[in-house]
Design a protein around this motif. Structure first.
Motif, PDB file in Angstrom:
ATOM      1  N   TYR A  98       0.864  -1.284   0.123  1.00 19.09           N
ATOM      2  CA  TYR A  98       0.062  -0.169  -0.053  1.00 19.09           C
ATOM      3  C   TYR A  98       0.812   1.335   0.103  1.00 19.09           C
ATOM      4  O   TYR A  98       1.887   1.364   0.676  1.00 19.09           O
ATOM      5  N   VAL A  99       0.478   2.358  -0.556  1.00 21.17           N
ATOM      6  CA  VAL A  99       0.972   3.666  -0.876  1.00 21.17           C
ATOM      7  C   VAL A  99       0.073   4.583  -0.390  1.00 21.17           C
ATOM      8  O   VAL A  99      -1.326   4.719  -0.715  1.00 21.17           O
ATOM      9  N   SER A 100       0.528   5.714   0.349  1.00 24.06           N
ATOM     10  CA  SER A 100      -0.397   6.611   0.883  1.00 24.06           C
ATOM     11  C   SER A 100       0.110   8.059   0.404  1.00 24.06           C
ATOM     12  O   SER A 100       1.207   8.369   0.164  1.00 24.06           O
ATOM     13  N   LEU A 101      -0.947   8.904   0.234  1.00 24.31           N
ATOM     14  CA  LEU A 101      -0.464  10.393   0.019  1.00 24.31           C
ATOM     15  C   LEU A 101       0.061  10.842   1.284  1.00 24.31           C
ATOM     16  O   LEU A 101       0.071  10.649   2.488  1.00 24.31           O
ATOM     17  N   GLY A 102       1.564  11.714   0.916  1.00 32.03           N
ATOM     18  CA  GLY A 102       1.931  12.403   1.884  1.00 32.03           C
ATOM     19  C   GLY A 102       1.392  13.530   2.046  1.00 32.03           C
ATOM     20  O   GLY A 102       0.260  13.977   1.635  1.00 32.03           O
ATOM     21  N   SER A 103       1.816  14.189   3.411  1.00 28.91           N
ATOM     22  CA  SER A 103       0.908  15.444   3.892  1.00 28.91           C
ATOM     23  C   SER A 103       0.932  16.610   2.833  1.00 28.91           C
ATOM     24  O   SER A 103      -0.234  17.041   2.464  1.00 28.91           O
ATOM     25  N   SER A 104       1.995  16.863   2.103  1.00 33.83           N
ATOM     26  CA  SER A 104       1.874  18.117   1.156  1.00 33.83           C
ATOM     27  C   SER A 104       0.870  17.748  -0.160  1.00 33.83           C
ATOM     28  O   SER A 104       0.444  18.689  -0.744  1.00 33.83           O
ATOM     29  N   LEU A 105       1.200  16.615  -0.470  1.00 33.26           N
ATOM     30  CA  LEU A 105       0.581  16.312  -1.846  1.00 33.26           C
ATOM     31  C   LEU A 105      -1.023  16.109  -1.350  1.00 33.26           C
ATOM     32  O   LEU A 105      -1.918  16.391  -2.205  1.00 33.26           O
ATOM     33  N   LEU A 106      -1.419  15.706  -0.331  1.00 32.01           N
ATOM     34  CA  LEU A 106      -2.734  15.447   0.189  1.00 32.01           C
ATOM     35  C   LEU A 106      -3.270  16.994   0.263  1.00 32.01           C
ATOM     36  O   LEU A 106      -4.499  17.367  -0.214  1.00 32.01           O
ATOM     37  N   ALA A 107      -2.463  17.972   0.746  1.00 32.09           N
ATOM     38  CA  ALA A 107      -2.756  19.361   1.033  1.00 32.09           C
ATOM     39  C   ALA A 107      -3.254  20.114  -0.615  1.00 32.09           C
ATOM     40  O   ALA A 107      -4.103  20.899  -0.852  1.00 32.09           O
ATOM     41  N   LEU A 108      -2.323  19.648  -1.378  1.00 29.28           N
ATOM     42  CA  LEU A 108      -2.275  20.419  -3.010  1.00 29.28           C
ATOM     43  C   LEU A 108      -3.695  19.973  -3.499  1.00 29.28           C
ATOM     44  O   LEU A 108      -4.189  20.465  -4.166  1.00 29.28           O
TER      45      LEU A 108
END
Length: 327
Positions: A98-108
């Motif tokens: 599994y791979v997750s969004l990181g915080s900055s990409l999530l915010a973008l």
């Protein structure tokens, strides 16, 4: 006909869609995944790998994004996300595929229920490879989704880049400052320079349990531990009571208003606490009640093992959720 009261969602029904979103299993983030894969910017060995409990932290962050931006849109024009340890934009979930969004990409890519999104992303990353990946990923997604978000990425040690961050913030901005170190790589006192730029910056702090272990060592005469504490937050060096130390940390940026969430791993061991500090308002920040409820009933009650079980179900690798977990 009497109006039926809307049934309150169970914790599982609330967390599952967030986990789907974070792990590229809903329609919107599936598109993000395909864009990254088609441009050879999917997960690499340079990306960090953390346990599934990390998704509870990101779920907490995403949930607050929606609450905060829905309120902020009534009072502000610009919304800024400040990521002091931005990473590469993606996170590999340890011992899984599994791979997750990181915080900055999530915010973008985030949009609130009314379609409100961040006007600006400020990210700081010290490692060259992670910085390069973050830069390419964020700018690619911005281009492909035709986003108007201003992206300001800063390479270097956060402790030496405080002024650079502060200069990117205007007095009338609303901001969320996300402080998510792996340990104690930051001098908390210096963050006041960022907060001084606007009275409307909320803080989410990842407070590692390691700080309290270090405090114990310092109290037993360990000079190295004492020096690290002084660098992290000078006022801790004279504290004898660990509970008082916790109070000092939690009030460093203002009262956390009880929205503190404990994050536990697959063994149900406490890894860290998330502390929310919000801007002061005449109404006393009533919107934080939603975060208190989310922290108490989801983030703190769940652990890495439960998250992993739900991920297996989402991605077709597990049984029914009620086979192993009762919401």
């Amino acid at each position: 006909m009497l109006n039926k009261k809307k049934k309150k969602k169970e914790p599982y029904d609330r967390i599952r869609p967030i986990l789907e979103y974070l792990t590229f299993a809903d329609s919107y983030t599936k598109r993000i995944r395909e864009i990254l894969k088609n441009n050879n910017l999917w997960i690499t060995n340079d990306d960090v790998s953390y346990g599934p409990h990390t998704l509870l932290k990101l779920a907490y962050l995403k949930y607050y994004f929606d609450i905060a931006l829905e309120i902020a849109k009534n009072y502000f024009k610009n919304y800024v996300f400040i990521d002091t340890f931005a990473g590469s934009g993606l996170v590999s979930i340890k011992d899984t595929e599994y791979v997750s969004l990181g915080s900055s990409l999530l915010a973008l890519i985030f949009k609130s229920r009314s379609g409100t999104s961040f006007s600006k992303i400020i990210g700081v990353e010290i490692e060259e490879n992670k910085f390069s990946l973050l830069y390419r990923r964020l700018n690619l997604i911005k281009k492909e989704l035709n986003l108007a978000t201003d992206i300001k990425l800063i390479k270097g040690d956060i402790n030496k880049k405080i002024d650079d961050i502060a200069n990117e913030i205007n007095q009338g901005d609303y901001g969320i400052l996300f402080v998510d170190p792996e340990g104690m790589e930051i001098s908390l006192g210096d963050l006041s320079k960022i907060l001084s730029r606007s009275k409307s910056i909320d803080v989410i702090l990842n407070q590692s349990e390691g700080v309290y272990r270090l405090l114990g060592k310092a109290q037993n005469g360990d000079s190295v531990s004492l020096k690290r504490l002084e660098q992290y937050l000078p006022t801790l060096s004279n504290v004898q009571d660990p509970e008082k130390a916790r109070d000092i940390l939690f009030t460093q940026f203002g009262k956390p208003i009880e929205a503190t969430a404990e994050i536990r791993d697959v063994n149900n061991s406490l890894k860290y606490e998330l502390v929310l500090r919000v801007r002061s308002t005449k109404s006393g920040a009533p919107w934080v009640k939603g975060m208190v409820e989310f922290a108490n009933n989801i983030t703190t009650k769940y652990n890495g093992k439960i998250v992993l079980d739900i991920l297996d179900q989402i991605h077709g690798k597990g049984g029914r959720i009620d086979d192993f977990f009762k919401p």
